[in-house]
Write a protein that holds these residues in place. Sequence first.
Motif, PDB file in Angstrom:
ATOM      1  N   GLY A 193       0.858  -1.045   0.065  1.00 26.61           N
ATOM      2  CA  GLY A 193       0.119  -0.153   0.133  1.00 26.61           C
ATOM      3  C   GLY A 193       0.815   1.106   0.092  1.00 26.61           C
ATOM      4  N   THR A 194       0.136   2.315   0.321  1.00 22.92           N
ATOM      5  CA  THR A 194       0.973   3.722   0.189  1.00 22.92           C
ATOM      6  C   THR A 194       1.681   4.124   1.266  1.00 22.92           C
ATOM      7  OG1 THR A 194      -1.143   4.733   0.532  1.00 22.92           O
ATOM      8  CG2 THR A 194      -0.412   4.630  -2.042  1.00 22.92           C
ATOM      9  N   LEU A 195       1.191   3.268   2.386  1.00 25.94           N
ATOM     10  CA  LEU A 195       1.878   3.855   3.671  1.00 25.94           C
ATOM     11  C   LEU A 195       3.428   4.099   3.695  1.00 25.94           C
ATOM     12  CD1 LEU A 195       0.893   4.944   6.316  1.00 25.94           C
ATOM     13  CD2 LEU A 195       1.000   2.682   7.417  1.00 25.94           C
ATOM     14  N   VAL A 196       4.006   2.963   3.063  1.00 26.86           N
ATOM     15  CA  VAL A 196       5.365   2.992   3.172  1.00 26.86           C
ATOM     16  C   VAL A 196       5.913   4.067   2.509  1.00 26.86           C
ATOM     17  CG1 VAL A 196       7.408   1.511   2.937  1.00 26.86           C
ATOM     18  CG2 VAL A 196       5.483   0.472   3.600  1.00 26.86           C
ATOM     19  N   THR A 197       5.577   4.334   1.464  1.00 26.39           N
ATOM     20  CA  THR A 197       6.089   5.279   0.403  1.00 26.39           C
ATOM     21  C   THR A 197       5.916   6.585   0.965  1.00 26.39           C
ATOM     22  OG1 THR A 197       4.325   5.141  -0.735  1.00 26.39           O
ATOM     23  CG2 THR A 197       6.695   3.983  -1.722  1.00 26.39           C
ATOM     24  N   ALA A 198       4.764   6.794   1.713  1.00 31.20           N
ATOM     25  CA  ALA A 198       4.378   7.953   2.442  1.00 31.20           C
ATOM     26  C   ALA A 198       5.101   8.348   3.416  1.00 31.20           C
ATOM     27  CB  ALA A 198       2.772   7.870   2.680  1.00 31.20           C
ATOM     28  N   ARG A 199       5.476   7.436   4.181  1.00 23.08           N
ATOM     29  CA  ARG A 199       6.232   7.497   5.477  1.00 23.08           C
ATOM     30  C   ARG A 199       7.710   7.917   5.176  1.00 23.08           C
ATOM     31  NH1 ARG A 199       3.056   9.014   9.299  1.00 23.08           N
ATOM     32  NH2 ARG A 199       1.937   7.135  10.508  1.00 23.08           N
ATOM     33  N   LEU A 200       8.136   7.329   4.084  1.00 24.30           N
ATOM     34  CA  LEU A 200       9.554   7.511   3.662  1.00 24.30           C
ATOM     35  C   LEU A 200       9.479   9.090   3.223  1.00 24.30           C
ATOM     36  CD1 LEU A 200      11.038   4.595   1.497  1.00 24.30           C
ATOM     37  CD2 LEU A 200      11.960   5.675   3.423  1.00 24.30           C
ATOM     38  N   ASP A 201       8.549   9.639   2.295  1.00 28.14           N
ATOM     39  CA  ASP A 201       8.603  10.706   1.742  1.00 28.14           C
ATOM     40  C   ASP A 201       8.392  11.781   2.847  1.00 28.14           C
ATOM     41  OD1 ASP A 201       8.766   9.831  -0.801  1.00 28.14           O
ATOM     42  OD2 ASP A 201       6.578   9.961  -1.150  1.00 28.14           O
ATOM     43  N   GLN A 202       7.626  11.491   3.708  1.00 29.13           N
ATOM     44  CA  GLN A 202       7.224  12.421   5.056  1.00 29.13           C
ATOM     45  C   GLN A 202       8.807  12.557   5.806  1.00 29.13           C
ATOM     46  OE1 GLN A 202       4.325  10.842   7.288  1.00 29.13           O
ATOM     47  NE2 GLN A 202       2.778  12.055   6.273  1.00 29.13           N
ATOM     48  N   ALA A 203       9.486  11.446   6.007  1.00 33.27           N
ATOM     49  CA  ALA A 203      10.706  11.584   6.634  1.00 33.27           C
ATOM     50  C   ALA A 203      11.589  12.357   5.884  1.00 33.27           C
ATOM     51  CB  ALA A 203      11.297  10.078   6.919  1.00 33.27           C
ATOM     52  N   PHE A 204      11.881  12.099   4.428  1.00 32.59           N
ATOM     53  CA  PHE A 204      12.804  12.975   3.817  1.00 32.59           C
ATOM     54  C   PHE A 204      12.442  14.340   3.296  1.00 32.59           C
ATOM     55  CE2 PHE A 204      14.886   8.512   1.943  1.00 32.59           C
ATOM     56  CZ  PHE A 204      14.988   8.449   3.463  1.00 32.59           C
ATOM     57  N   GLY A 205      11.215  14.655   3.574  1.00 37.34           N
ATOM     58  CA  GLY A 205      10.475  16.133   3.167  1.00 37.34           C
ATOM     59  C   GLY A 205      10.213  16.149   2.022  1.00 37.34           C
ATOM     60  N   ARG A 206      10.036  15.024   1.236  1.00 36.37           N
ATOM     61  CA  ARG A 206       9.267  15.132  -0.217  1.00 36.37           C
ATOM     62  C   ARG A 206       7.843  15.299   0.015  1.00 36.37           C
ATOM     63  NH1 ARG A 206      13.194  10.568  -1.714  1.00 36.37           N
ATOM     64  NH2 ARG A 206      11.617   9.140  -0.870  1.00 36.37           N
TER      65      ARG A 206
END
Lengths: 471, 257
Positions: free
Chosen positions: A181-194
Amino acid sequence: MHDGRRRVIAAVDASAAQAGLWPGMPVAQGQALVPELTVREARPDDDMAALRRLAGWCLRYAPLAAAAPPDGVWIDVTGSAHLRGGETQLLRDLVSRLLAQGFSARAAVADTPGAAHAMARFGMEEITVVPSGGQAAALARLPLAALRLPEETLDGLRLMGIEQIGALAALPRAPLVRRFGTLVTARLDQAFGRAPETIEPEFPPELIQARLTFVEPLLTAEAFATVIDRLTVTVCSDMERLGSGARRLDLLFERVDGTTQAIRIGTARASRDTRHLTRLLKERIERVDPGLGVEAMRLIVPRMGKLVPAQAAARLTAADMEEPDIAPLIDRLANRLGPERVYRVAPVDSDVPERSVRQVQAQEKAVGTWPADLPRPVRLLDPPQPVEAMALLPDHPPMAFTWRRVRHRVRRADGPERIAGEWWKRNGETRSVRDYFRVEDEEGHRYWLFRRGDGENAISGDMRWFLHGFF
Amino acid sequence: MFLPATRTETIARLRDQIARITHGDGGASRAVRTIPFGIPALDQSLRPSGGLLLGCLHEVAGAGPDTEHGAAAALFLGGVLARLEGPVLWVVERQDLFAPGLACAGLHPARLVFAEAGKDVLAAMEEGLAHSGLTAVVGEYAGRLSLVASRRLQLAAEQSGVMAALLRRSRIFNDPALAAPSAAVTRWRIAALPSDPPLPHAPAVPGLGRALWRLELTHRRGGEPGSWIVEACDATGRLALVAGVAHGSATETGRAA
């Protein structure tokens, strides 16, 4: 805590963790491991309320703070850290104050909430400051658990052989989304500031505050100024009922895109003078980026003080006339430059020149002065700069000295004034001595030179010469 | 033809009246509007005010190698302010003042509030000048000063009656930029001179006497420049004319009557 099937451990303290207990372990198993285990029923609601209170307390550091359940607090320190002497200083202060209240805490500052969350919980240090833009590098070696993902997702990722955030970030995104699902990439983007992540700020209801929402989003400084006037009047009349004044004001701009911008002002003395307060706030408007528009504004008084009656009415004697009230000016300068850059200087009883002055807060009254019979320069070099000098030992002034490649011939001199190290303050200064000379060169410029050492015993100093000030 | 002195005197008197009217109450703190040097030759050439006017902008700079640090200039201002009362705001770019040194010129530390303003010295000064509770605002400024910027300071000082003093600093010795046009009412340059022996009758005795300065009034609005050799501030901030020294330029003695 009950997970539906059995009682499990919700949280452990440091010694329990050392004994091998972990959150999620069945209580029965824990009791088998540690027979004398103290079990307390988890009360998540009370925990949440306490966390909220803690977030409210954290408003002292920045205008935006929020509880981050189950065990954290967000603070948006954007634009506030310099008031505490920088981010590291702020975190140190925060952790030590929490410790004094009985909390054990870890803290981190980063560009994004996600990165700060990860570093605070999984970083190596108790205090971490991630340099701006450095979150990808800082997070690369942290375990996946730092990403705020549910346990089953973590298990799935571990099955794929991925343990660290760096490895996860290197994977192609599409298969990740398909599988988890999208949660993993969303968390990554949030952490990296994207991807943006907003903090829902906490407003303790006991604080005096006022909020205005607008039908049309506001964009212009003039509009903000009008709203500031209205909010300030409301807040000031509330404070009047309590008989107190504001020591600090936070003005929050809730933008259309869901983010919040804040400005904070402080006053040297409690005030509910609407003219003074609105002026301080309006000076800060230009620092606010309204984005696509501001749909609501909120003014909060996180810190109040007892109102000292205005002195204007009490100017009866000549003595009062001599002490004009400059607190409003100090506020304005402190808001413009930062509070630590507006100060008075007070004497300290020390023979060492650079220790004989101390900065005190501008609203404090400096008392006393320095001994009048000791000539002191009006400019002091900090640190003293080494010069080449020629002098007869042990107690003659130099005949000439060279500073910044310019040679000055000494025409007149006075000294030495011997200043001994303060052995009762610092260990290394037991025997050290400085011999100060006031010298005048051929042009008439006066310098303050000293020699490290008494000119006879090597233990008192290495006999090198320094320039310390100008008269 | 008019004597320039009488004309400027009249104008200054009228200005003073206007100021008193616009400031309304004219309280006790506003009664003193000039700060004389206490040296007749100096004060006379500053007629009609007979000293440095409050509510005006004054510029002070060092000379030679002291252009960078402005030590003599700071002492000169410290001495002037020591003879006034009330709080003083001293705005610096970066703090290198040593308050005990100012105290040696008679400026008590309790009267001083410092502001480290970095690049915002002029803005911070203006902020201070808007506050009539202050006696004076000193700003140490190393950049270029535009005519507009100096005029803003002068206007702010006029409106509140607070004395404004700009201590100009520069890394360049005797920087020509310091002589660029400005709205300051008086502009001074303080240069160190070799001092006399502490005991004139026994020049061989070592030691340091009072420092010697050349005060140069390089510009003065509605008046003529001048130059004097003085002994530096004593512990109460007073200068003294050097006894028995023939000094000064012709312009300075010309109008003294």
